[in-house]
Design an enzyme around this catalytic site. Structure first.
Site, mmCIF file in Angstrom:
data_model
loop_
_atom_site.group_PDB
_atom_site.id
_atom_site.type_symbol
_atom_site.label_atom_id
_atom_site.label_comp_id
_atom_site.label_asym_id
_atom_site.label_seq_id
_atom_site.Cartn_x
_atom_site.Cartn_y
_atom_site.Cartn_z
ATOM 1 N N TYR A 178 0.867 -1.173 0.000
ATOM 2 C CA TYR A 178 0.000 0.000 0.000
ATOM 3 C C TYR A 178 0.905 1.225 0.000
ATOM 4 C CZ TYR A 178 -4.012 2.955 1.018
ATOM 5 O OH TYR A 178 -5.011 3.900 0.924
ATOM 6 N N PHE A 235 -5.357 9.035 -4.201
ATOM 7 C CA PHE A 235 -4.141 8.475 -4.802
ATOM 8 C C PHE A 235 -3.808 7.196 -4.044
ATOM 9 C CE2 PHE A 235 0.257 7.313 -4.515
ATOM 10 C CZ PHE A 235 0.787 7.517 -5.768
ATOM 11 N N GLU A 236 -3.648 6.114 -4.759
ATOM 12 C CA GLU A 236 -3.166 4.879 -4.142
ATOM 13 C C GLU A 236 -2.463 4.075 -5.223
ATOM 14 O OE1 GLU A 236 -6.892 2.934 -3.008
ATOM 15 O OE2 GLU A 236 -6.510 3.381 -0.908
ATOM 16 N N VAL A 237 -1.322 3.499 -4.874
ATOM 17 C CA VAL A 237 -0.771 2.407 -5.663
ATOM 18 C C VAL A 237 -0.748 1.249 -4.676
ATOM 19 C CG1 VAL A 237 1.158 1.526 -7.028
ATOM 20 C CG2 VAL A 237 0.676 3.987 -6.999
#
Ligand code: GDP
Ligand code: MN
Length: 349
Positions: A178, A235-237
């Site tokens: 995460y 925003f997330e990767v």
């Protein structure tokens, strides 16, 4: 006629080295966007920036999800902008409606009350479906089942710096599950009983709570109370297999049963963040200092002048939110024993 002179900078080494398709492997990864047809021009801006700063060299796919069918304009514009393949999915009703155990009258009263108290999105039904969908269902849509990693993109976001490497590959090679660029405190009014629900889950499922977790990011008293810190999830990767794991799905289902998506206005940001904080090891959560980002009203502009120059950033470092009082990012550095990037003190006022 005289030839128009070619500006030399267009041919210099720095530009060329970043202009072609990037070498190296690609990950099994995709961008993912939840959007309405009416979001088309706002998402077009986001896509253009992601492509210019990163994806034109990597050509990752992009999955679009919607509770209604996407129209022809949405598909035409987005597919013309994305350099990878585009896929369009319609969300099934079960993932975008009130579960049968929710008392509709009670939920309605909450919305009326929150409207009176002027709580942001407090009176919205669709916003609640959105938050519940992003918390529990986006990663198990059929189109997402083909991928291991995702990067969430919302309409009207901005990227201010080049991205010189593949964040998906970074996640995989470093065991990250995460990631975030901005963190802050949640409005208490939207989640008054969320932590009670989390504590219930911790009691019922001690097997899912990881030993070396980030409880110190979430709580100042060892888990008794929530300090409202969360990673900003627009925003997330992240790692889709983690979200599809028994630990995460048990967590989501336990929270969902308590009804707070409808009886309060739980956001997917605190839900994902608390999960990342308790179900992952500290070192599995990553802060991307080098991904410069804006979503109204906050900016992450990388700390470090050298970095900003190398990455051709166009954000004003004074706008960086990271070290301001309402950000939780210092806390992330502290609990991980990380030293802050050089120059952070100059940005803290
Ligand atoms: P905010 O960032 O919390 O102010 O919320 P947004 O309005 O940006 O919504 C978050 C994300 O969900 C964005 O990607 C929106 O496009 C999407 N979204 C919000 N509401 C709906 C909806 O009713 N239907 C669909 N399909 N997408 C939605
Ligand atoms: Mn948004």
């Amino acid at each position: 006629p005289k030839l128009y002179p070619m500006p030399m900078s267009a041919a210099d080494e720095g530009w060329n080295s970043l202009s072609g398709i990037a070498d190296g492997p690609r990950m099994n990864a995709t961008f993912v966007t939840l959007a309405r047809n009416s979001d088309i021009w706002e998402i077009a801006r986001s896509i253009r920036q992601i492509e210019d700063r990163f994806n034109r060299r990597y050509n990752y796919d992009w999955v679009f999800l919607n509770d209604k069918p996407f129209d022809a304009t949405f598909k035409k514009i987005t597919s013309s902008l994305v350099s990878g393949k585009t896929h369009y999915g319609e969300i099934p009703k079960e993932h975008w409606s009130f579960p049968d155990f929710i008392d509709q009258e009670k939920a309605k009263k909450v919305r009326e009350d929150m409207k009176q108290r002027k709580i942001i999105y407090g009176d919205s039904v669709s916003y609640r479906h959105m938050c519940r969908f992003e918390s529990g269902f986006f990663f198990r849509q059929p189109l997402m089942m083909n991928y291991d990693y995702y990067w969430r993109v919302e309409p009207s976001v901005e990227l201010f710096c080049d991205i010189h490497y593949d964040p998906f590959r970074f996640m995989k090679e470093n065991g990250k599950k995460y990631s975030f660029v901005l963190s802050l405190y949640e409005y208490v009014e939207t989640i008054p009983t969320l932590w009670d629900s989390v504590k219930k889950f911790m009691t019922n499922h001690p097997e899912h709570i990881v030993e070396d977790n980030s409880m110190g990011f979430l709580s100042d008293d060892g888990g008794e109370t929530y300090n409202h810190c969360h990673f900003w999830s627009n925003f997330e990767v992240g790692d889709l297999n983690w979200l599809r794991s028994k630990a995460y799905t048990d967590f989501f289902e336990s929270l969902d049963q308590d009804g707070g998506f409808f009886y309060e206005r739980w956001g997917d940001a605190p839900v994902h963040s608390i999960a990342a904080g308790l179900l992952l090891k500290k070192e599995e959560v990553h802060f991307f200092n080098d991904i410069a980002y804006y979503h109204v009203p906050f900016t992450h502009c990388p700390t470090g002048e050298k970095l900003r120059t190398e990455l051709r950033c166009h954000c004003n470092p004074k706008d960086n939110f990271d070290w301001k009082g309402y950000s939780c990012t210092s806390r992330y550095f502290d609990i991980n024993g990380l030293s802050k990037p050089e120059g952070w003190e100059n940005q803290s006022d």
